[in-house]
Enzyme design. Structure first.
Site, PDB file in Angstrom:
ATOM      1  N   CYS A 164      -3.746 -38.225  28.885  1.00 12.56           N
ATOM      2  CA  CYS A 164      -4.627 -38.598  29.862  1.00 12.56           C
ATOM      3  C   CYS A 164      -5.345 -37.296  29.818  1.00 12.56           C
ATOM      4  O   CYS A 164      -5.225 -36.144  30.420  1.00 12.56           O
ATOM      5  CB  CYS A 164      -4.285 -38.808  31.049  1.00 12.56           C
ATOM      6  SG  CYS A 164      -5.578 -38.873  32.411  1.00 12.56           S
ATOM      7  N   CYS A 174      -6.873 -36.131  33.278  1.00 11.36           N
ATOM      8  CA  CYS A 174      -5.849 -35.618  34.110  1.00 11.36           C
ATOM      9  C   CYS A 174      -5.647 -34.092  33.608  1.00 11.36           C
ATOM     10  O   CYS A 174      -5.489 -33.179  34.600  1.00 11.36           O
ATOM     11  CB  CYS A 174      -4.656 -36.337  34.024  1.00 11.36           C
ATOM     12  SG  CYS A 174      -4.604 -38.106  34.086  1.00 11.36           S
ATOM     13  N   ASP A 175      -5.401 -33.962  32.312  1.00  8.31           N
ATOM     14  CA  ASP A 175      -5.033 -32.611  31.913  1.00  8.31           C
ATOM     15  C   ASP A 175      -5.713 -31.724  31.129  1.00  8.31           C
ATOM     16  O   ASP A 175      -5.411 -30.515  31.016  1.00  8.31           O
ATOM     17  CB  ASP A 175      -3.650 -32.934  31.175  1.00  8.31           C
ATOM     18  CG  ASP A 175      -2.573 -33.585  31.723  1.00  8.31           C
ATOM     19  OD1 ASP A 175      -2.564 -33.290  33.038  1.00  8.31           O
ATOM     20  OD2 ASP A 175      -1.686 -34.484  31.373  1.00  8.31           O
TER      21      ASP A 175
END
Ligand code: NDP
Length: 316
Positions: A139, A142-143
């Site tokens: 992701c 997300c990261d």
């Protein structure tokens, strides 16, 4: 199997990510007495991420697993009956609908909300598994932020990979993108954007051979499937964007699924093709896939279920 335990519930929720828990919060407050089965991974995909910084209401960010514990606590406090167990088969051919939990307990329900999510696909390399959460991620949204200014790699050539490569290119110094064929599956417009972005380097006919690094990602060994050549590139993160698999297999005989197995809902609602069965979260969303959009759709499902159940009661 004989002597199955049986139980009837008013509203059954299957799945425990942001969608399922939000549906449980709303349904409890509407006095629908929901019973929620969590599935094999209580909390869902957020429990395998680290810090979540884009969920509104947490100004300092929050760890994904901790956030899901908060969701569960809130649902429990509102009165939801949260249980550990996995839906293993269903029968939606006639009402009341049946759901079998852990292959032994049979539940019938007046209405059902499906929030079983999706699972990221992985390449299946041992090094990918070992470094998952230590620089290997499925992701970018997300990261990616944790690798600002660094060189990163991504594998995949669909719209998700293109979108994530573009997202990463805005914060990382260089994005190395591995495409296993000599063309991309992504839409033309997304491909054009990728190819015109100066800090995305596309490696055609290339696959990941091994993720390098002891405790965190330090590089990637790539392999050209035409020339058989291998080479190492130094990167701090490796993003896998080769698609998701919605967890919809047990519903396929009853619910309309699209060509990628996502449950089809009536646009703007959570209604499926079976009256009284609603779907929310990633099992019906291949575009947005965010915790906050999943939570929003869980709210929609609870409101749709409430309307359905109250209309049904008035008929009797
Ligand atoms: P896709 O299934 O479309 O693409 C998966 C990609 O991963 C393909 O390029 C595939 O390669 C590659 N791949 C699969 N397995 C491997 C492997 N083992 N090694 C290397 N590469 C691999 O998934 P997406 O998640 O990209 O998209 C899913 C759907 O969602 C699509 O319909 C897409 O259009 C849609 N979508 C739309 C968006 C939008 O409209 N904004 C945004 C994101 C997704 P190959 O091509 O060789 O099979």
């Amino acid at each position: 199997m004989e002597n199955k335990q049986q139980e009837h519930v008013h509203l059954l929720i299957i799945g425990s990510g942001p969608a399922g828990y939000t549906a449980a919060i709303y349904a409890s407050r509407a006095n629908l007495k929901p019973v929620l089965y969590q599935g094999i991974q209580p909390g869902g995909q957020l429990t395998i991420t680290t810090e979540v910084e884009n969920y509104p209401g947490y100004p300092e960010g929050i760890q994904g697993p901790e956030m899901m514990v908060d969701f569960e606590k809130q649902a429990t406090r509102m009165g939801a009956d949260i249980r550990y167990g996995m839906a293993t088969s269903v029968d939606f051919s006639k009402q009341p609908y049946k759901v079998v939990i852990d292959e032994e307990k049979e539940i019938t329900a007046d209405a059902i909300i499906i929030a079983t999510g999706a699972s990221a696909k992985w390449l299946g390399l041992p090094s990918e598994q070992r470094l998952n959460g230590s620089g290997v991620s499925a992701c970018a949204v997300c990261d990616g932020f944790f690798f600002r200014g660094k060189e990163v790699a991504i594998v995949g050539a669909g719209d998700t990979a293109a979108e994530e490569a573009l997202y990463l290119s805005k914060m990382c110094s260089t994005v190395h993108m591995l495409v296993r064929r000599d063309e991309m599956r992504a839409s033309k417009v997304m491909q054009d954007r990728v190819l015109k972005t100066s800090n995305i380097i596309v490696y055609w006919n290339s696959e990941a051979d091994e993720v390098l690094g002891e405790n965190k990602v330090e590089g990637l060994r790539i392999y050209n499937n035409k020339t058989q050549e291998k080479k190492d590139i130094a990167v701090s993160a490796f993003f896998v964007a080769i698609g998701h698999q919605p967890n919809s297999a047990i519903f396929k005989d009853y619910l309309q699924l699209d060509e990628q197995d996502y449950i089809v809902t009536v646009p703007g609602t959570s209604r499926t093709n079976v009256e009284g069965v609603f779907a929310c979260g990633d099992v019906q969303d291949k575009i947005y896939r965010q915790a906050v959009t999943a939570a929003g759709s869980g709210c929609m499902a609870a409101l749709d279920a409430e309307r359905y159940l109250s209309a049904k009661e008035h008929q009797h």
